[in-house]
Write an enzyme that holds these catalytic residues in place. Structure first.
Site, mmCIF file in Angstrom:
data_model
loop_
_atom_site.group_PDB
_atom_site.id
_atom_site.type_symbol
_atom_site.label_atom_id
_atom_site.label_comp_id
_atom_site.label_asym_id
_atom_site.label_seq_id
_atom_site.Cartn_x
_atom_site.Cartn_y
_atom_site.Cartn_z
ATOM 1 N N ASP A 97 37.021 42.438 37.082
ATOM 2 C CA ASP A 97 36.850 42.752 35.668
ATOM 3 C C ASP A 97 36.846 41.463 34.838
ATOM 4 O O ASP A 97 35.830 40.781 34.765
ATOM 5 C CB ASP A 97 37.945 43.737 35.252
ATOM 6 C CG ASP A 97 37.664 44.398 33.920
ATOM 7 O OD1 ASP A 97 36.968 43.806 33.108
ATOM 8 O OD2 ASP A 97 38.155 45.513 33.689
ATOM 9 N N ASN A 98 37.974 41.112 34.219
ATOM 10 C CA ASN A 98 37.984 39.906 33.376
ATOM 11 C C ASN A 98 38.289 38.641 34.159
ATOM 12 O O ASN A 98 39.050 38.667 35.120
ATOM 13 C CB ASN A 98 39.052 40.031 32.297
ATOM 14 C CG ASN A 98 38.689 41.057 31.267
ATOM 15 O OD1 ASN A 98 37.936 40.773 30.362
ATOM 16 N ND2 ASN A 98 39.223 42.254 31.429
ATOM 17 N N GLU A 113 43.617 45.300 26.580
ATOM 18 C CA GLU A 113 42.277 45.275 27.145
ATOM 19 C C GLU A 113 41.816 43.872 27.495
ATOM 20 O O GLU A 113 41.288 43.627 28.556
ATOM 21 C CB GLU A 113 41.345 45.942 26.134
ATOM 22 C CG GLU A 113 39.885 45.687 26.299
ATOM 23 C CD GLU A 113 39.322 46.366 27.493
ATOM 24 O OE1 GLU A 113 38.163 46.094 27.801
ATOM 25 O OE2 GLU A 113 40.000 47.150 28.151
ATOM 26 N N ASP A 114 42.012 42.971 26.576
ATOM 27 C CA ASP A 114 41.615 41.605 26.878
ATOM 28 C C ASP A 114 42.664 40.697 26.265
ATOM 29 O O ASP A 114 43.310 41.059 25.282
ATOM 30 C CB ASP A 114 40.233 41.301 26.285
ATOM 31 C CG ASP A 114 39.635 40.035 26.899
ATOM 32 O OD1 ASP A 114 40.263 39.467 27.816
ATOM 33 O OD2 ASP A 114 38.548 39.636 26.468
ATOM 34 N N ASN A 124 30.642 42.229 33.562
ATOM 35 C CA ASN A 124 31.858 42.506 32.818
ATOM 36 C C ASN A 124 32.435 41.209 32.256
ATOM 37 O O ASN A 124 31.915 40.673 31.290
ATOM 38 C CB ASN A 124 32.827 43.237 33.749
ATOM 39 C CG ASN A 124 33.785 44.103 32.997
ATOM 40 O OD1 ASN A 124 33.976 43.942 31.804
ATOM 41 N ND2 ASN A 124 34.396 45.026 33.671
ATOM 42 N N HIS A 166 33.601 48.006 18.683
ATOM 43 C CA HIS A 166 32.750 49.199 18.819
ATOM 44 C C HIS A 166 33.074 50.202 17.716
ATOM 45 O O HIS A 166 33.626 51.275 17.985
ATOM 46 C CB HIS A 166 32.949 49.866 20.186
ATOM 47 C CG HIS A 166 32.609 48.993 21.343
ATOM 48 N ND1 HIS A 166 31.338 48.524 21.590
ATOM 49 C CD2 HIS A 166 33.370 48.481 22.334
ATOM 50 C CE1 HIS A 166 31.337 47.776 22.675
ATOM 51 N NE2 HIS A 166 32.555 47.725 23.151
ATOM 52 N N ASN A 193 30.166 43.928 26.089
ATOM 53 C CA ASN A 193 31.431 44.174 26.768
ATOM 54 C C ASN A 193 32.374 43.006 26.512
ATOM 55 O O ASN A 193 33.432 43.163 25.918
ATOM 56 C CB ASN A 193 31.137 44.327 28.264
ATOM 57 C CG ASN A 193 32.355 44.706 29.064
ATOM 58 O OD1 ASN A 193 33.477 44.322 28.731
ATOM 59 N ND2 ASN A 193 32.166 45.459 30.110
ATOM 60 N N HIS A 244 37.366 45.153 21.920
ATOM 61 C CA HIS A 244 37.089 45.158 23.370
ATOM 62 C C HIS A 244 37.327 43.729 23.875
ATOM 63 O O HIS A 244 38.442 43.228 23.745
ATOM 64 C CB HIS A 244 35.652 45.664 23.541
ATOM 65 C CG HIS A 244 35.285 46.098 24.914
ATOM 66 N ND1 HIS A 244 34.079 46.658 25.203
ATOM 67 C CD2 HIS A 244 35.948 46.066 26.078
ATOM 68 C CE1 HIS A 244 34.020 46.951 26.489
ATOM 69 N NE2 HIS A 244 35.141 46.593 27.038
ATOM 70 N N ILE A 279 37.600 39.666 23.912
ATOM 71 C CA ILE A 279 37.861 38.668 22.872
ATOM 72 C C ILE A 279 37.698 37.269 23.448
ATOM 73 O O ILE A 279 37.754 37.067 24.663
ATOM 74 C CB ILE A 279 39.281 38.787 22.256
ATOM 75 C CG1 ILE A 279 40.370 38.545 23.313
ATOM 76 C CG2 ILE A 279 39.472 40.138 21.616
ATOM 77 C CD1 ILE A 279 41.777 38.550 22.735
HETATM 78 C C1 LIG Z 1 38.442 42.919 30.015
HETATM 79 O O1 LIG Z 1 38.592 44.113 30.670
HETATM 80 C C2 LIG Z 1 37.947 45.186 30.078
HETATM 81 C C3 LIG Z 1 38.339 46.451 30.772
HETATM 82 O O2 LIG Z 1 37.499 46.872 31.760
HETATM 83 C C4 LIG Z 1 36.499 44.885 30.018
HETATM 84 O O3 LIG Z 1 35.746 45.991 29.637
HETATM 85 C C5 LIG Z 1 36.365 43.708 29.076
HETATM 86 O O4 LIG Z 1 35.090 43.340 28.871
HETATM 87 C C6 LIG Z 1 37.070 42.558 29.664
HETATM 88 N N1 LIG Z 1 37.146 41.393 28.831
HETATM 89 C C7 LIG Z 1 36.997 40.179 29.349
HETATM 90 C C8 LIG Z 1 37.572 39.001 28.689
HETATM 91 O O5 LIG Z 1 36.399 39.985 30.364
#
Ligand SMILES: *[C@@H]1O[C@H](CO)[C@@H](O)[C@H](O)[C@H]1NC(C)=O
Ligand SMILES: *[C@@H]1O[C@H](CO)[C@@H](O)[C@H](O)[C@H]1NC(C)=O
Ligand SMILES: *[C@@H]1O[C@H](CO)[C@@H](O)[C@H](O)[C@H]1NC(C)=O
Ligand SMILES: *[C@@H]1O[C@H](CO)[C@@H](O)[C@H](O)[C@H]1NC(C)=O
Length: 355
Positions: free
Chosen positions: A269-270, A53-54, A224, A134, A168, A115, A117
């Protein structure tokens, strides 16, 4: 009963919001076709099957990966296993994945659901790992100290705050100081789907420290990923459903002022920042519909963007990797180390490529 009432009210609302359908499809990039961009030397990482995920790579090549997220509307291949933090040493020729032990008398491992990090390294080279968690679909930030010799994480603290109802991602700016994106205010999958459908833009960025917590940016259509520039002067925020990367100037008092925004045709996203060049590496979802409603026959694809010179008049954006989901499904994060690219996914595998 309360739910039924909400359902009825929203049902009436639906007629009013018919226009939202087309905007929803745009926000989800529903019809986007992926033009493949290949990298010649890629390998799937053995031992990562249920999400990466991260991830965050330290300057010495150690990579932390959060795995096993359970989240409303998002697929999980290991729904009954607690989440984990994985460690890899990217200096090794053959990558091996190690599950970090977690040491902490008050920490509930069973409900661990990691989630976003982020790491922070202090002057004594102590590495702190901050993990959005979570447990039972609540939202906390867990502070760990990395114990390299024991290959373990010592749990120091659980951070909760009313301004952090549903975090998130985070970026640490000190061992107990961070900026966080809040997805949305609803954990309830039904209400959440409405928030996303209507584009209520209710998510925000919060600065947290033990003495002060405040909202520093607001009104995002699903904020995000978040990260900071290597010099610590700028904060980058990915606005998933508006397909934007925002650049903020960060002040000594931790407030943020908007500087500029970049537009894309993919769900960003990340954000990882290359500590050497300052380039941004973004894990993206070329088609958001496929991420939010998983179909193994028609899986979500993957896309990685690099942004160079983001602060200049003409930032350069390159699609470094794009693929239709045959190899890698739902890329959410990408980061580089010594000419190699590590791409993680929301619930699927991880891919390691030579650039
Ligand atoms: C990484 O991706 C996930 C998946 O969607 C997202 O929800 C999460 O917050 C992201 N983490 C970072 C480091 O941005
Ligand atoms: C946890 O870490 C502490 C401090 O390093 C150590 O004293 C203790 O033995 C560890 N406990 C377990 C169960 O590993
Ligand atoms: C924070 O610092 C900025 C820049 O110096 C200033 O414009 C702003 O008013 C300050 N905000 C607060 C709440 O102190
Ligand atoms: C995805 O791409 C691969 C390789 O380019 C191709 O063989 C496959 O047919 C594509 N699948 C879909 C569903 O487009």
């Amino acid at each position: 009963m309360a739910k039924l009432l909400v359902l009825t009210i929203l049902g009436v609302g639906l007629a009013l919001f018919r226009d939202h359908r087309s905007s929803y499809q745009t926000r989800m990039a529903a019809f986007r076709e992926i033009k493949p961009v290949e990298l010649p030397n890629c390998k799937l990482v053995k031992g990562i099957e249920a999400g990466s995920e991260d991830l965050e790579i330290l300057r010495n090549g150690l990579a932390f990966i959060s795995s096993g997220l359970k989240y409303p509307q998002i697929k999980s291949f290991e729904p009954n296993e607690p989440g984990k933090i994985l460690l890899m040493d990217l200096n090794e020729e053959e990558l091996t994945v190690l599950v970090l032990k977690i040491n902490g008398s008050n920490f509930d491992l069973f409900s661990f659901n990691p989630h976003g990090i982020s790491t922070f390294t202090d002057e004594d080279n102590t590495v702190y790992l901050l993990v959005v968690n979570h447990p039972y679909l609540k939202s906390t930030v867990e502070l760990f100290k990395f114990q390299e010799e024991e290959k373990s994480l010592l749990h120091l603290k659980t951070i909760k705050h009313q301004l952090l109802p549903n975090v998130n991602d985070i970026v640490a700016v000190g061992p107990e100081h961070f900026y966080a994106t809040n997805d949305h205010y609803f954990v309830d999958p039904y209400l959440r789907s409405w928030e996303i459908y209507l584009g209520l833009a209710w998510s925000n960025v919060v600065y947290y420290s033990p003495n002060e917590v405040r909202v520093v940016a607001d009104g995002f259509d699903f904020a995000n990923g978040i990260n900071v520039s290597p010099d610590g002067k700028y904060v980058y925020v990915a606005e998933l459903l508006a397909h934007k990367i925002h650049v903020y100037e960060k002040h000594a008092n931790w407030t943020l002022t908007p500087l500029k925004s970049l537009d894309f045709d993919t769900l960003v996203d990340n954000i990882s920042v290359d500590p050497v060049t300052g380039d941004l590496w973004i894990g993206c979802h070329p088609n958001g519909m496929k991420i939010f409603s998983y179909d193994p026959e028609n899986p979500p694809g993957s896309e990685v963007l690099r942004i160079q010179n983001i602060l200049t008049e003409e930032p350069k954006v390159t699609v470094v990797y794009a693929e239709n989901g045959t190899v890698l499904q739902g890329s959410s994060v990408a980061s580089v180390y010594k000419g190699k690219l590590l791409t993680g996914t929301v619930f699927h595998k991880a891919l390691y490529c030579k650039l």
